[in-house]
Scaffold this motif. Structure first.
Motif, PDB file in Angstrom:
ATOM      1  N   UNK A   1       0.863  -1.186   0.000  1.00 45.67           N
ATOM      2  CA  UNK A   1       0.000   0.000   0.000  1.00 45.67           C
ATOM      3  C   UNK A   1       0.900   1.238   0.000  1.00 45.67           C
ATOM      4  N   UNK A   2       0.443   2.275  -0.620  1.00 42.41           N
ATOM      5  CA  UNK A   2       1.225   3.513  -0.741  1.00 42.41           C
ATOM      6  C   UNK A   2       0.362   4.656  -0.212  1.00 42.41           C
ATOM      7  N   UNK A   3       0.806   5.207   0.900  1.00 41.03           N
ATOM      8  CA  UNK A   3      -0.002   6.238   1.562  1.00 41.03           C
ATOM      9  C   UNK A   3       0.699   7.593   1.489  1.00 41.03           C
ATOM     10  N   UNK A   4      -0.081   8.600   1.165  1.00 38.52           N
ATOM     11  CA  UNK A   4       0.439   9.970   1.109  1.00 38.52           C
ATOM     12  C   UNK A   4      -0.556  10.878   1.836  1.00 38.52           C
ATOM     13  N   UNK A   5      -0.217  12.181   1.863  1.00 39.18           N
ATOM     14  CA  UNK A   5      -1.128  13.140   2.515  1.00 39.18           C
ATOM     15  C   UNK A   5      -2.485  13.166   1.818  1.00 39.18           C
ATOM     16  N   UNK A   6      -2.447  13.016   0.488  1.00 32.37           N
ATOM     17  CA  UNK A   6      -3.699  13.046  -0.275  1.00 32.37           C
ATOM     18  C   UNK A   6      -4.399  11.707  -0.340  1.00 32.37           C
ATOM     19  N   UNK A   7      -3.703  10.660   0.047  1.00 32.67           N
ATOM     20  CA  UNK A   7      -4.279   9.304   0.006  1.00 32.67           C
ATOM     21  C   UNK A   7      -3.911   8.619   1.317  1.00 32.67           C
ATOM     22  N   UNK A   8      -4.554   9.030   2.371  1.00 29.96           N
ATOM     23  CA  UNK A   8      -4.118   8.652   3.717  1.00 29.96           C
ATOM     24  C   UNK A   8      -4.809   7.402   4.248  1.00 29.96           C
ATOM     25  N   UNK A   9      -5.599   6.749   3.427  1.00 28.70           N
ATOM     26  CA  UNK A   9      -6.305   5.551   3.899  1.00 28.70           C
ATOM     27  C   UNK A   9      -6.488   4.547   2.768  1.00 28.70           C
ATOM     28  N   UNK A  10      -6.309   3.287   3.086  1.00 25.00           N
ATOM     29  CA  UNK A  10      -6.560   2.239   2.084  1.00 25.00           C
ATOM     30  C   UNK A  10      -7.008   0.960   2.796  1.00 25.00           C
ATOM     31  N   UNK A  11      -7.787   0.176   2.118  1.00 30.01           N
ATOM     32  CA  UNK A  11      -8.280  -1.086   2.698  1.00 30.01           C
ATOM     33  C   UNK A  11      -7.652  -2.260   1.949  1.00 30.01           C
ATOM     34  N   UNK A  12      -7.141  -3.205   2.710  1.00 29.39           N
ATOM     35  CA  UNK A  12      -6.437  -4.356   2.121  1.00 29.39           C
ATOM     36  C   UNK A  12      -7.031  -5.650   2.684  1.00 29.39           C
ATOM     37  N   UNK A  13      -7.255  -6.628   1.807  1.00 26.82           N
ATOM     38  CA  UNK A  13      -7.674  -7.963   2.263  1.00 26.82           C
ATOM     39  C   UNK A  13      -6.445  -8.686   2.796  1.00 26.82           C
ATOM     40  N   UNK A  14      -6.560  -9.204   4.005  1.00 20.43           N
ATOM     41  CA  UNK A  14      -5.417  -9.869   4.641  1.00 20.43           C
ATOM     42  C   UNK A  14      -5.833 -11.230   5.194  1.00 20.43           C
ATOM     43  N   UNK A  15      -4.817 -12.005   5.595  1.00 23.33           N
ATOM     44  CA  UNK A  15      -5.069 -13.338   6.140  1.00 23.33           C
ATOM     45  C   UNK A  15      -5.583 -13.242   7.575  1.00 23.33           C
ATOM     46  N   UNK A  16      -6.558 -14.083   7.881  1.00 19.52           N
ATOM     47  CA  UNK A  16      -7.102 -14.128   9.244  1.00 19.52           C
ATOM     48  C   UNK A  16      -6.574 -15.367   9.966  1.00 19.52           C
ATOM     49  N   UNK A  17      -6.718 -15.345  11.288  1.00 20.99           N
ATOM     50  CA  UNK A  17      -6.338 -16.481  12.146  1.00 20.99           C
ATOM     51  C   UNK A  17      -4.865 -16.883  12.012  1.00 20.99           C
ATOM     52  N   UNK A  18      -4.044 -15.941  11.692  1.00 17.08           N
ATOM     53  CA  UNK A  18      -2.594 -16.169  11.683  1.00 17.08           C
ATOM     54  C   UNK A  18      -1.901 -14.818  11.850  1.00 17.08           C
TER      55      UNK A  18
END
Lengths: 240, 221
Positions: free
Chosen positions: A188-205
């Motif tokens: 993910x690449x976060x900047x002042x203008x793009x300060x939030x992103x949602x990512x699918x990640x692994x659960x239960x580990x």
């Protein structure tokens, strides 16, 4: 008039050359000898829980360019047993062997598991991909297919970021074939203008959030390990 | 098949011979020949199934005996032979470079059935509904495909299973003789044995359902 005719002919040629064929290779499915075998165990929850009853399928894909033609050939199919074990056995035909045009053909192993529930790191129900499979070969592939959770990455103080400052985050997860640490990485690449992103990640580990902060030309790296439950949506704040 | 059915209909409408009531005779035998068209799983060529049947349309020969109980009801027995060829072209394309030699033997079922008829007679014509139950002695299709890398050899396993049928028919009587046509289904679900890739024997159920249509000639006595 001439221009219109050329345009029409171009579209006609494009239409005629754009075709996709799909076939089932039953000789491969009931491989009589010199078989290629992909076998292993399909698990989830950090390789602790076997995934039973999942259908796995091997397909061979090829495409040609500039004529937009493609061909899919189903090679083998199986279902994981109660312990998650599977064995895909198939016969590679001559035109499927690696050659100088290998980059236009490849084998894929896909799983029938629900892509809304499970995290397919390679995308659309895809587990494995090969461009150089040979006959008389056995590949062991103990595979972890994690359940899915959502991680919302937020910069807690975007007002502190100047022009050119950024945070490059990598989410490292144990997904895919065993033997490789963190077989799956999502960035993910976060900047002042793009300060939030949602990512699918692994659960239960355990997953690692590795954040590289680039501030005025200098870098600082931090690692944080977290664990999410299946289906959980977690907001994770990174202070710049 | 279509020509046969049309011919039979012509025969029905063309004859003007006054026929006697079939009820004058208490028993009858008949010989029937027609087509058996696989449906459902029996006709499947689905790659996702472990052992799709690849059955195609084939002949169905039946020899029946029936005895009148009362004007509405009759009972009898049927001996039938059904053969459905294996769709070898779909399984292994003859132009496939891997195929050195290929051969197959059809699916086969021999039926011994007990029949019950419900009959409605109008003049010299008889309409009936037939229910059957009994045993089918089934044989799996044998498939052999030789390739440069080895031979695929699906052996012709045998299995006996419960079988049942439901048919409707129409018969035109000409004194002791009659001709007719019949259509319906014959079904059974035998268990066959196949070796898996590791050589372990696996049992699987194979539905063998066909829709049948045929013509018959019968003799009453």
């Amino acid at each position: 008039m001439k221009t219109k005719l050329s345009f029409l002919l171009s579209w006609l040629l494009l239409f005629l050359s754009s075709c996709h064929t799909q076939s089932d290779d039953f000789i491969s499915k009931y491989c009589p000898g010199s078989c290629t075998v992909i076998k292993g165990k399909l698990t989830t929850d950090g390789r602790t829980k076997p995934l039973a009853g999942v259908t796995l399928e091997v397909n061979w894909y090829t495409y040609s360019s500039p004529a937009i033609t493609s061909n899919t050939r189903r090679k083998a199919i199986t279902t994981t047993d109660a312990n998650g074990n599977f064995e895909l056995r198939f016969l590679i035909q001559d035109d499927e062997l690696p050659n100088e045009y290998t980059n236009t053909s490849y084998f894929q192993v896909k799983a029938s598991a629900d892509k809304n529930t499970y995290l397919f790191c390679l995308g659309d129900n895809l587990l494995l991909e090969y461009t150089d499979l040979e006959r008389n070969t056995t590949i062991n592939a103990n595979y972890n297919l994690p359940r899915k959770a959502q991680l919302v990455l937020q910069v807690s103080n975007p007002q502190a970021m100047a022009n050119g400052d950024n945070i490059q985050s990598s989410i490292l997860m144990d997904a895919g074939v065993s033997g490789t640490s963190y077989g799956c990485s999502v960035g993910a690449y976060l900047t002042a203008g793009n300060a939030q992103t949602t990512i699918a990640v692994a659960a239960n580990e355990d997953i690692v959030i590795r954040s590289v902060k680039n501030k005025a030309g200098s870098q600082t790296t931090s690692n944080q390990t977290i664990r999410l439950a299946p289906g959980q949506v977690l907001q994770h704040q990174i202070t710049f | 098949m279509k020509q046969l059915v049309l011919t039979a209909l012509l025969v029905f409408t063309g004859f003007t011979i006054a026929a006697q009531d079939v009820a004058n005779y208490s028993s009858g035998i008949r010989l029937q020949f027609g087509g058996a068209f696989p449906v459902g799983n029996f006709s499947s060529d689905d790659f996702e199934e472990d052992y799709p049947a690849f059955a195609m349309s084939g002949p169905l020969l039946q020899l029946s005996y029936n005895r009148t109980i009362n004007p509405r009801w009759a009972a009898g027995a049927t001996f039938a032979l059904r053969r459905n060829p294996f769709n070898l072209d779909k399984f292994a394309d003859p132009t496939d470079k891997l195929v050195l030699n290929r051969e197959s033997e059809p699916w086969q079922s021999v039926f011994t059935l007990a029949d019950v008829y419900y009959r409605m007679q109008t003049g010299d014509k008889l309409f009936y509904l037939k229910g059957s139950v009994g045993a089918a002695f089934n044989r799996r299709a044998k498939v052999t495909i030789a390739t440069p890398y080895g031979t695929i050899d699906h052996k012709a396993d045998r299995s006996t299973a419960l079988a049942y049928g439901l048919h409707v028919g129409l018969k035109q009587n000409f004194d002791r003789w009659s001709i007719g046509l019949e259509t319906g289904i014959l079904s059974g679900k035998p268990i066959f044995e196949m070796p898996d890739a590791q050589g372990n024997k696996i049992n699987y159920k194979q539905p063998m359902t066909t829709v049948n249509a045929g013509l018959f000639a019968a003799y009453a006595f």
